[in-house]
Design an enzyme around this catalytic site. Structure first.
Site, PDB file in Angstrom:
ATOM      1  CB  THR A 152      46.064  70.937  50.662  1.00 29.20           C
ATOM      2  OG1 THR A 152      44.687  71.183  50.456  1.00 29.20           O
ATOM      3  CG2 THR A 152      46.743  70.622  49.341  1.00 29.20           C
ATOM      4  CE  LYS A 198      43.657  70.200  54.383  1.00 31.08           C
ATOM      5  NZ  LYS A 198      42.521  71.131  54.530  1.00 31.08           N
ATOM      6  N   GLY A 215      29.996  67.721  56.664  1.00 33.89           N
ATOM      7  CA  GLY A 215      31.281  67.164  56.258  1.00 33.89           C
ATOM      8  C   GLY A 215      32.176  66.971  57.459  1.00 33.89           C
ATOM      9  N   GLY A 245      35.239  65.281  57.307  1.00 37.47           N
ATOM     10  CA  GLY A 245      36.594  64.951  56.893  1.00 37.47           C
ATOM     11  C   GLY A 245      37.598  65.862  57.567  1.00 37.47           C
ATOM     12  N   GLY A 246      38.769  66.033  56.948  1.00 36.84           N
ATOM     13  CA  GLY A 246      39.829  66.813  57.585  1.00 36.84           C
ATOM     14  C   GLY A 246      39.439  68.231  57.915  1.00 36.84           C
TER      15      GLY A 246
END
Length: 277
Positions: A68, A72, A133, A135-136
């Site tokens: 997490t 990631k 978003g 991101g990951g």
């Protein structure tokens, strides 16, 4: 079940660890099945993470690792192979070692989100989705929505280059998919997802202008620190169908179990024994 010399471990790697929910779901499930397995949170900062991940799989009783924030994306560079979803997402949240000792990575955030969405009656095929978003977790959700057959994806991130890079990866794998970036207006979308950390801390701004949401829109959240974030609360007041961040977590765990070579189950069974309020 007590920890003893036969206990097998799934490491939960991230930092900070205080908000980790997975042990409160996995461990009661393993206990109910009389499995001598424990999910153990390990707090590791970015500078120490590569060394820890490599050393972790030199042990003999580690089944795998849950990954997490904030690791990631970094994990993709530390494993030998990645699933197609992890490749598109540019992020990885599960690692296991093969018989040859090489590390294999996958990404289940998106699958958990889509499974939960389908359980609530929101179709993916032909839908128009907005993901805030890139991101990951946002990348993983976008990749899984594309795989599930959405007609269009709108991506927004305050770091425009991140969204553009994700859009390029999606177009390469799904040339028929309509992908656009730089817009976070929710009007005209069937599915709207907050895949940012906004909502984790008191006073965070909302990720978009909620007044622009159309009643009936499916609105999903990835923040798990509280069940109903201010964003979900506002969306519900607008007449939207909502999905909590914890719903995504419950739905992805059966896929994780399969990845680790363990007997799997349903999200409903996990909910019955989980220790989350």
């Amino acid at each position: 079940m007590a920890i003893d010399g036969s206990t097998r471990v799934i490491a939960h790697l991230g930092w900070p660890t205080e908000s980790f929910k997975a042990p409160l779901i996995y461990n009661p499930w393993f206990a109910s099945q009389h499995e001598n397995i424990k999910v153990v949170p390990l707090g590791v900062k970015a500078e120490a993470y590569p060394t820890l991940l490599a050393g972790l799989f030199s042990t003999t009783n580690v089944i795998g690792a849950l990954i997490t924030m904030p690791h990631k994306v970094t994990t993709c560079e530390l494993v030998s192979t990645l699933s197609p979803t992890a490749q598109i997402a540019g992020a990885c949240n599960a690692v296991r070692a093969g018989e040859d000792g090489r590390l294999h990575g996958d990404m289940f955030d998106g699958e958990g989100f889509v499974r939960g969405m389908l359980q609530r009656g929101q179709p993916a095929r032909g839908a128009r989705a907005l993901v805030i978003g890139s991101g990951g977790v946002g990348s993983a959700i976008a990749a899984s929505l594309a795989a599930a057959g959405v007609a269009s994806l709108t991506l927004f991130d305050t770091r425009a280059r991140i969204s553009e890079a994700l859009a390029a990866r999606l177009r390469a794998h799904y040339p028929q998919l309509e992908v656009q970036t730089g817009n976070r207006r929710p009007g005209g979308h069937d599915i709207v997802v907050n895949a940012t950390p906004l909502g984790m801390n008191p006073g965070d701004p909302l990720p978009l202008e909620v007044a622009q949401l159309t009643p009936g829109t499916f609105v999903g959240e990835v923040v798990m620190k509280q069940a109903i974030t201010p964003f979900l609360s506002a969306a519900r007041e607008r007449g939207c169908v909502i999905q909590q961040g914890l719903d995504m977590l419950f739905e992805m765990i059966p896929a994780y179990l399969s990845f680790f070579g363990l007997p799997t189950t349903s999200a409903e069974n996990l909910r019955r024994v989980a220790k989350i309020d």
